[in-house]
Design an enzyme around this catalytic site. Structure first.
Site, mmCIF file in Angstrom:
data_model
loop_
_atom_site.group_PDB
_atom_site.id
_atom_site.type_symbol
_atom_site.label_atom_id
_atom_site.label_comp_id
_atom_site.label_asym_id
_atom_site.label_seq_id
_atom_site.Cartn_x
_atom_site.Cartn_y
_atom_site.Cartn_z
ATOM 1 N N ASP A 132 0.842 -1.197 0.000
ATOM 2 C CA ASP A 132 0.000 0.000 0.000
ATOM 3 C C ASP A 132 0.881 1.253 0.000
ATOM 4 O OD1 ASP A 132 -2.328 1.845 0.906
ATOM 5 O OD2 ASP A 132 -3.272 -0.121 0.866
ATOM 6 N N HIS A 205 -4.271 5.761 3.889
ATOM 7 C CA HIS A 205 -4.826 4.553 3.286
ATOM 8 C C HIS A 205 -4.191 3.265 3.818
ATOM 9 C CE1 HIS A 205 -5.847 1.719 0.010
ATOM 10 N NE2 HIS A 205 -6.865 2.516 -0.237
ATOM 11 N N SER A 532 -11.121 -0.931 -1.065
ATOM 12 C CA SER A 532 -9.851 -0.955 -0.333
ATOM 13 C C SER A 532 -10.065 -1.317 1.127
ATOM 14 C CB SER A 532 -9.169 0.409 -0.399
ATOM 15 O OG SER A 532 -8.567 0.620 -1.637
#
Length: 751
Positions: A132, A205, A532
């Site tokens: 990521d 994220h 996600s």
């Protein structure tokens, strides 16, 4: 000068597959792969001295595990020289990818001290690799309280870099690496004022995803008091290894060569699960050009489970569709954050908001011409009039600017609050508003506009109700990418759905809530939505199953989750699709919503050996050069008896020509008995898709021992031509025995 310009523009990054045996035969010196590739590139650089303007080839990565090959920046001349080498297999241009919980565990039925969260199932070491945009290592979700020594089998390490050193790792976060050479080759040097050139995250994220999959227990987690509870990852005792491949920007940019290097390293390091919440938006690419799929295939061969996001392009086509990947769609949980809008005519509508301040009493509403000049209905910067909106509630339509920009415009011009009207088919996701604001779905929005047009002095009040539970769920998120699978229409994708809307998880202290400039708010936990967020739920759940069933292959783990998934919501109705408001289909949720408790004891498994995946590729008419991208040492049989639909997959996707009538297609499947007790008889139950007759032979499977395999055939006959507006129909095939219900969805498409 012209030559220099052309040469520079033509140079680009390629991922090059090479035949390992031929490379090593031609280099008997025992050099490692990096040395071999450097020597090879050096030799072609010398051959191109006739064009001094051509920059020399530049090696970025040498790959040993995920594939055998390298990434390099090459001119057309260099590429042509490599293509002429005997060991050459394929060259694929580098691609850009995009990044695609205090209540999730309860919604999924997990309970501390019981079932899969019993201490005996949490003791074994499982390592989850998260590929990521990095991690915030100091977050309490990554503290190592209660963890024993790092597993001796672990080969990974923690890289030093900007504001990050090996001291930032611990017994929980046991690996942290970063890969940037492909990004810099394509976009120039990483701007270190906008990102950390290290495993440390600048955005939220990767931190959010890592904590969702395996974050440690954190008590009293909340977002300004909303969603208060225990933050805990799905497999909270798992170790985490992070691999940073996405760099600066919103959204961050990730390139295939870096992703491939990360997968290659993760396999070598010894992870058990790879969580990959990124991919190509707007549909997949053929498997022979899909570098993620090719790298993951070699991870699957080593027993590593790959969980991937389906994409956020709904209702457009799903991505990450290779059959050995678990492709995860996103859906809602039963938690909501209601905001009550009461109009002056007494009508009440429920919106949603993460604003946690004071409610607004009854105030005048303005919209469009009563709020400003042309395009004021979209609250575009420069369109709202301070004189017209001061102290009032402004109605804004979705469509031109971000929600945060709308509310900022209203606030900066003196407005008291904002009501945002969502477009048709949009998700009712909670937004982290900095001022009093609420979003309402399309039907309620139209009713509000009718009221505005019916009176000269419209008014409304906004009441923020905090956190509520019991909402209809699951529901499929409108943004979640759908089937059919354009890469392999004989394979149903996505595989299943998991929580992916309004998920609360860890957040870097350095990153603002909205990731927008001007937002000074900082929190430990933040909400985010996307496939996600769904992907790491399944990554963590897979780790739980691996702990319980160490002998299961990645395909077996996948089968267990798919065949036990459910497709009715908490009201006993079919799962709703927010995009169109009707029942969702397997194109949206695959097999259904994951049910991890049932998955731990599925009764039967559809297992797949890696060799079967290669035979599946052969059935797609891949030639030897395409097959070599997955296994340079494998050759397809001269006579292919397998058809694509014969892959031992836990779902069925059947294709008929549009004029098919009394045409029959037969597929084969084999199931493995893992039920308890091992002696059992399963009877088939079929829900036939519209226009199709189905025959299963045999219709009864009798097992005598644990691990016994039995095969069956399914014949699909087109008995009625479906109308053109409905080119797909849906059904299911279920094997039933006592407590076990082993269900496979069926999708029939007329092409």
């Amino acid at each position: 000068m012209a030559t220099i310009s052309v040469a520079s523009l033509d140079s680009r990054t390629y991922i090059v597959h090479m035949d390992e045996s031929k490379m090593k035969t031609s280099n008997p010196s025992g050099a490692n792969s990096k040395e071999m590739f450097e020597e090879m590139l050096g030799s072609i650089s010398q051959l191109s001295t006739d064009s001094e303007a051509t920059p020399p080839p530049r090696l970025l990565y040498a790959y040993d595990t995920a594939i055998f090959g390298f990434a390099a920046k090459l001119s057309p001349m260099h590429l042509e020289s490599i293509r002429n080498m005997d060991a050459f297999v394929a060259a694929i241009p580098d691609r850009t990818m995009r990044l695609h919980t205090t209540h999730s565990y309860q919604f999924l039925g997990l309970e501390q001290g019981k079932g899969l969260w019993h201490a005996s199932n949490l003791e074994s070491d499982v390592i989850i690799g998260v590929i990521d945009d990095g991690i915030w290592p100091e977050h309490p979700s990554f503290h190592d309280h209660g963890f024993g020594p790092i597993p001796a089998r672990w080969k990974g390490t923690c890289d030093n870099g900007t504001n990050f050193s090996s001291l930032n790792c611990n017994r929980k976060l046991i690996g942290a690496r970063y890969f940037f050479k492909g990004y810099e080759a394509a976009y120039g040097r990483v701007n270190e004022t906008a990102d950390f050139k290290s495993p440390r995250a600048i955005e939220g994220h990767g931190t959010h995803c890592a904590s969702t999959a395996a974050g440690n227990i954190v008590e009293n987690a909340s977002f300004y008091g909303l969603a208060n509870g225990v933050a805990i990852g799905m497999r909270y005792t798992a170790r985490i290894a992070t691999y940073k491949v996405c760099w600066e920007g919103r959204p961050a940019t990730c390139v295939s060569s870096d992703i491939l290097a990360a997968i290659d390293q993760a396999i070598e390091d010894g992870v058990d699960v790879v969580s990959l919440s990124l991919g190509k938006e707007g549909g997949g690419v053929p498997y022979f050009d899909d570098l993620t799929a090719q790298a993951a295939f070699n991870g699957i061969r080593r027993g590593i489970f790959f969980s991937c996001s389906a994409g956020n392009s709904g209702p457009r086509t799903v991505t990450n569709t290779a059959p050995w990947l678990m492709t995860v769609a996103a859906s809602y949980t039963d938690r909501s954050f209601p905001a009550i809008i009461k109009l002056g005519n007494g009508k009440i509508f429920e919106g949603i908001s993460l604003y946690s301040g004071k409610s607004l009493k009854e105030l005048p509403i303005v919209y469009g011409p009563t709020a400003g000049k042309k395009f004021a209905q979209y609250c575009i910067p420069g369109t709202l009039s301070p004189k017209l909106i001061r102290g009032k509630v402004v109605v804004c339509e979705q469509g031109r600017v971000l929600f945060s920009q709308m509310t900022e415009q209203v606030k900066s011009k003196g407005g008291a609050g904002t009501i945002i009207l969502l477009s048709e088919g949009e998700d009712i996701a909670a937004i982290r508003y900095m001022s009093p604001a609420a979003s309402v779905e399309h039907v309620a929005g139209k009713a509000i506009l009718r009221y505005l047009n019916s009176t000269k002095s419209p008014t409304a009040s906004l009441t923020f109700k905090g956190t509520a539970y019991g909402k209809r769920a699951p529901m499929m998120a409108a943004f979640s990418s759908r089937g059919p699978n354009i890469v392999g229409p004989d394979l149903l994708k996505p595989d299943l759905t998991a929580p992916g809307v309004n998920i609360l998880a860890a957040w870097p202290r350095i990153t603002s809530l909205s990731e927008e400039e001007g937002d000074k708010r900082r929190v430990l936990f933040n909400f985010d939505s996307g496939t996600s967020m769904a992907c790491p739920h399944v990554s963590g759940l897979a780790a739980l199953l691996i702990s319980r069933h160490k002998e299961w292959s990645p395909a077996a783990v996948k089968s267990a989750m798919m065949t036990t998934a459910y497709n009715l919501d908490n009201r006993g109705s079919p799962i709703k699709d927010v995009y169109h408001g009707g029942p969702a289909t397997p194109f949206a949720f695959g097999s259904g919503h994951v049910d991890i408790q049932k998955a731990s004891d599925p009764g039967l498994l559809y297992d797949i050996h890696p060799l079967e995946y290669l035979l599946y590729l052969c059935s797609l008419n891949y030639n030897s050069s395409l097959i070599a991208r997955f296994d340079w040492n494998f050759t397809c049989p001269k006579r292919i008896t397998m058809q694509p639909g014969d892959l031992n997959y836990p779902s069925f996707a059947v294709l008929f020509k549009s004029d098919a009538h009394n045409v029959t297609i037969t597929y084969r499947r084999t199931v493995t008995n893992v039920g308890n007790p091992p002696v059992g008889t399963y009877k088939v139950r079929v829900q036939e898709p519209k226009g199709i007759s189905i025959r299963v032979k045999p219709s009864i499977l009798s097992f005598k021992t644990h691990g016994q395999k039995l095969a069956y055939k399914v014949s699909f006959t087109a008995i009625k031509q479906i109308i053109e507006s409905e080119n797909s129909s849906f059904g299911s095939l279920t094997w039933v025995s006592g407590k076990y219900t082993v269900r496979s969805p069926i999708v029939v498409t007329w092409i």
